[in-house]
Structures are given as structure tokens and as C-alpha cells.
Design a protein around this motif. Structure first.
Motif, short mmCIF file in Angstrom:
data_model
loop_
_atom_site.label_atom_id
_atom_site.label_comp_id
_atom_site.label_asym_id
_atom_site.label_seq_id
_atom_site.Cartn_x
_atom_site.Cartn_y
_atom_site.Cartn_z
N UNK A 20 0.77 -1.38 -0.01
CA UNK A 20 -0.15 0.10 0.06
C UNK A 20 1.08 1.18 0.03
N UNK A 21 0.43 2.49 -0.71
CA UNK A 21 1.29 3.52 -0.64
C UNK A 21 0.48 4.27 0.75
N UNK A 22 0.72 5.63 0.59
CA UNK A 22 0.44 6.59 1.67
C UNK A 22 -1.06 6.62 1.92
N UNK A 23 -1.76 6.43 0.92
CA UNK A 23 -3.38 6.46 1.07
C UNK A 23 -4.07 5.14 0.92
N UNK A 24 -3.27 4.12 0.98
CA UNK A 24 -3.90 2.79 1.07
C UNK A 24 -4.08 2.27 -0.36
N UNK A 25 -3.62 2.71 -1.79
CA UNK A 25 -3.83 2.12 -2.75
C UNK A 25 -2.97 0.94 -2.90
N UNK A 26 -3.35 -0.18 -3.60
CA UNK A 26 -2.51 -1.42 -3.55
C UNK A 26 -1.79 -1.26 -4.80
N UNK A 27 -0.48 -1.18 -4.69
CA UNK A 27 0.62 -1.31 -5.74
C UNK A 27 1.30 -2.47 -6.03
N UNK A 28 1.46 -2.98 -7.21
CA UNK A 28 2.04 -4.21 -7.27
C UNK A 28 3.53 -4.07 -7.07
N UNK A 29 4.09 -5.00 -6.35
CA UNK A 29 5.60 -4.61 -5.88
C UNK A 29 6.51 -4.34 -6.95
N UNK A 30 6.29 -5.17 -8.05
CA UNK A 30 7.04 -5.04 -9.37
C UNK A 30 6.27 -3.94 -10.19
N UNK A 31 6.95 -2.77 -10.52
CA UNK A 31 6.34 -2.03 -11.44
C UNK A 31 6.89 -2.39 -12.79
N UNK A 32 6.65 -1.29 -13.80
CA UNK A 32 7.22 -1.20 -14.99
C UNK A 32 7.81 0.16 -15.44
N UNK A 33 9.19 0.01 -15.56
CA UNK A 33 9.83 1.41 -16.07
C UNK A 33 9.91 1.48 -17.49
N UNK A 34 9.38 2.72 -18.06
CA UNK A 34 9.00 2.75 -19.63
C UNK A 34 10.39 3.61 -20.15
N UNK A 35 11.41 3.67 -19.68
CA UNK A 35 12.57 4.42 -20.22
C UNK A 35 13.09 3.79 -21.42
#
Length: 244
Positions: free
Chosen positions: A5-20
Motif C-alpha cells: 500500500x501507498x500512503x493513502x491505501x492504494x494497492x501497488x504491485x511490488x513489481x512496477x514497469x519502467x518505460x525508459x
């Protein structure tokens, strides 16, 4: 996929996708290949996608994917190039261009890109960034406001204390544990209640292609786990880290 969870309780996947680093076809991004790769991650449960204004073609490529009915299902992060902001009007000009490229009317995680020191932040404050960001959050065009960082630990702590940020993004991996913001900076941010997003977990891919002697250390410790697996698990063992 696991989520934190982020600061406001949203569930983020522990693996994100970098688009660089989308693959290129000639000088341009290979859109078909990029969309297939993004879709693979999306179907696997990745819901955090990270781009920036200065990544050539990246925002537009990601926007084409999101426009196919995926925008409301993911969390989108992009970045403001503060060195290109010479006057207050530049904030709105760049932000409007980003929304157009990304084919969206709001950004979930908006960062001051590569904010290097407190003096740079103070210059942005003098241009009205605090008031501008507050207005964008009030309108819903920006959900959360943070910064990305590549400097040292002490300056990072000063930036953390300089504003009521929603999150921060730092480079960290097992080789950078004591460089840049480092583990000490990461833990300081977490103590202040800030979610920590990690970039360069594999140091631009170098930790995926280790010298044979180094790779053998991982193989001997657990033959079932690759060097990449071990590098990511090293990060995820820190509860302070929200998404990598």
C-alpha cells in the motif's frame, strides 16, 4: 503478484514497469513490441507504470496502450523536468503536453524529476511549484506529488524534510546500498511516513549479467534462484519499499 500500500491505501504491485528503455525500430520506439511487453506485465498483475517527459517517445507509447481501455486499471507515474522550468507558466505547459501524450486527464504519481538538492527545490518553490501542485491535487489532475532523486544521503534527508511529500523515488540495489540515498535514506523516508519507490533495481541491467565468479555465489546459495531473482528479493525484504 503481490501488492503493497501507498500512503493513502492504494494497492501497488511490488513489481512496477519502467518505460525508459523501450526497444527501438530505427530511431523510434517499436510500438507493437512495446505494447506486447506492457500487456504481458499488465496481465501478470503489474499495475504501476513509470515514464517521464524527457524519455523520448515513452509517454506517447504508453499513452497508446492506456487508451485501449486500460487507464482506470493502472497507476500512472510521470515526471516534471525541473531544469526546463524557468518560469511559473512552464509547469502548466509541460503538464498539459504530458496529459496529451499519455491520453489521460490525471496523473496518479507526479514527480519532480531528478531533484538534486535543496537549492534546486527552493528555486522551484520561488516559481510557485507548491501552489501549482496544490491546485492540481485539488482538481484531481494530480493524485500524489513526489520527487525522484540521484544524490547523496544527507541532501536527500534535507529534501524529505523540506516539504510534505506523498512519496519519493530513489535508485537502490545491493550495490548502491551505501551510495546515493542508500538504505539509510530509504529508511529515513519511511520513518517520515513516505512510501519509497525504487528505480534501477538491477543497475540498468548490469546485475542481470554478472561475472561468472559472482554469479556462482548466487548459484551456490540457491540453485533455483537467478541473479535477477536474488537482486529483487534483496529489495523486497525491506518492508519500507513499496514498489520496485
Amino acid at each position: 503478484m503481490k501488492y503493497r500500500k501507498d500512503k493513502y491505501g492504494n494497492d501497488l504491485s511490488i513489481l512496477g514497469y519502467g518505460c525508459m528503455r523501450f526497444s527501438k525500430k530505427g530511431r523510434d520506439i517499436d510500438i507493437d513490441k512495446a505494447e506486447k511487453e506492457i500487456l504481458t506485465a499488465y496481465k501478470a498483475g503489474v499495475n504501476y507504470f513509470d515514464t517521464a517527459y524527457i524519455y523520448p517517445g515513452s509517454e506517447a507509447a504508453l499513452g497508446k496502450f492506456l487508451a485501449k481501455g486500460h487507464r482506470r486499471d493502472v497507476f500512472l507515474a510521470t515526471k516534471l523536468p525541473f531544469r526546463q522550468c524557468m518560469k511559473t507558466e512552464d509547469f502548466e505547459r509541460i503538464f498539459s503536453e504530458q496529459k496529451s501524450r499519455l491520453q489521460t486527464d490525471y496523473i496518479d504519481y507526479y514527480m519532480v524529476h531528478m531533484l538534486g538538492d535543496l537549492a534546486s527545490w527552493k528555486r522551484m518553490v520561488s516559481l510557485g511549484i507548491v501552489e501549482w501542485a496544490a491546485a492540481k491535487k485539488a482538481s484531481g489532475e494530480i493524485q500524489q506529488f513526489g520527487f525522484s532523486y540521484h544524490g547523496g544521503t544527507d541532501e536527500f534527508k534535507r529534501l524529505i524534510d523540506a516539504f510534505d511529500w506523498d512519496f519519493c523515488q530513489i535508485q537502490i540495489n545491493y550495490l548502491d546500498a551505501k551510495t546515493q540515498a542508500g538504505v539509510a535514506g530509504m529508511q529515513y523516508a519511511a520513518e517520515k511516513g513516505l512510501p519509497v519507490f525504487v528505480m534501477e533495481p538491477l543497475r540498468g541491467g548490469s546485475l542481470a549479467n554478472l561475472p561468472k565468479k559472482a554469479e556462482k555465489v548466487f548459484t551456490d546459495s540457491d540453485p533455483k534462484r537467478t541473479a535477477v531473482d536474488q537482486a529483487l528479493r534483496w529489495l523486497w525484504n525491506f518492508e519500507e519499499i513499496t514498489v520496485v
